[in-house]
Scaffold this active site. Sequence first.
Site, PDB file in Angstrom:
ATOM      1  N   CYS A 131       0.691  -1.477  -0.270  1.00 48.98           N
ATOM      2  CA  CYS A 131       0.350  -0.009   0.220  1.00 48.98           C
ATOM      3  C   CYS A 131       0.866   0.801   0.210  1.00 48.98           C
ATOM      4  O   CYS A 131       1.712   1.442   1.281  1.00 48.98           O
ATOM      5  CB  CYS A 131      -0.913   0.345   1.410  1.00 48.98           C
ATOM      6  SG  CYS A 131      -2.082   1.378   1.653  1.00 48.98           S
ATOM      7  N   CYS A 145     -11.274   8.938   8.491  1.00 50.88           N
ATOM      8  CA  CYS A 145      -9.881   8.521   7.723  1.00 50.88           C
ATOM      9  C   CYS A 145      -9.139   8.962   9.201  1.00 50.88           C
ATOM     10  O   CYS A 145      -8.871  10.598   9.149  1.00 50.88           O
ATOM     11  CB  CYS A 145      -9.770   9.089   6.530  1.00 50.88           C
ATOM     12  SG  CYS A 145      -8.077   8.103   6.106  1.00 50.88           S
TER      13      CYS A 145
END
Length: 397
Positions: A131, A145
């Site tokens: 990622c 987030c």
Amino acid sequence: MTASTLIDSTAEAVAPAPSRSLAGATRKELAAALLEIGAPEREIRMRSAQLWHWIYHQGVSSFDDMLNISKVFRAKLAERFTLTRPQIVSEQLSSDGTRKWLIRLAPSSARDRAAEVECVYIPDTDRGTLCVSSQVGCTLTCSFCHTGTQQFVRNLTAQEIIAQLIIARERLGDFPGRAPPQDGIVPSGGSRFVSNIVFMGMGEPLYNFDNVSDAVAVFSDGDGLSLSKRRITVSTAGVVPRLPDLGAKTGAMLAISLHAVRDDLRDTLVPLNKKYPIAELLQACRTYPGASNARRITFEYVMLKGINDSPAEARELVRLLKGIPAKINLIPFNPWPGTAYECSDEATIEAFSDIVFNAGYASPVRTPRGRDILAACGQLKSETEKLRARALLSIDP
């Protein structure tokens, strides 16, 4: 002002610029570097191919290791350039094998402070997923987030994005002749340890489109890092005008951070929705270049308790996605310090998944990974500044 300060200032003013690293360079940048050191134009293509092979296939960190290049030419390269990687500040290993690296980037100018980003390696038995980040901080402020709470600093260059894969493969022993680490989990079966790339780290990739597309081209080049474009996924909160370009130019797989089926709720969860509402976003998905049943668009849907997880919302999600080759990735919310959200109950997530699945869509529930090192989805945010601030406060005046 002291004499020593004056000397330091003078030294900084006349010091030569630091050597540039070619680790992460594109083919165009390698060709320009070769012209800089006086390589004849007729040799540029051949020399670029040599460098490309050693940097991206072999993963060398010194020009001296490029054995099919003459010593004289290697010396010319070393006079002007390096193969230095960005600095690894810390490496954390989760109990489930997930690794998180905090990477310090070189300052973009003499006045800038070195910036830091995080990337994460997630091993499974059949694959290894890296990622990667595309920005320092994030341009968006998605309310669930953790990364979205961090101030945006700047876009990453293509070279800085590519360097994340180089670092990961180096640390995992994923280049020829290098042994894997003994303290972690890597895929078995003889495959490359890093087989998949997801642009799901820090930042909104489509607000850094040119550098992201250049990085995808290097990742997928068959003579180097050699990742299939079908194993490279770019995740976006929905920068609609860039979606056609992403599909046409990169051929990468697309993931949409959807998370809501109503504009009023998505305006809160994903504020970019105020600019590009759900209907406009989904219409762009319907015409996304290359989308098909063999290349489905992934819709990411974080499960928030009492917010977006009702059966009615599951049925509305199915209705909204009608006609789009899609799969729905259900993500149990990963808590982080200070958040007001909670993860949906397991039974609620299963009921939501069943409704979507029974409508004909794949609806896997993502297993949270790396929670113990804040490496799970939505948790990427460097704690370094906080720790440094604490350290400064502990110093007596």
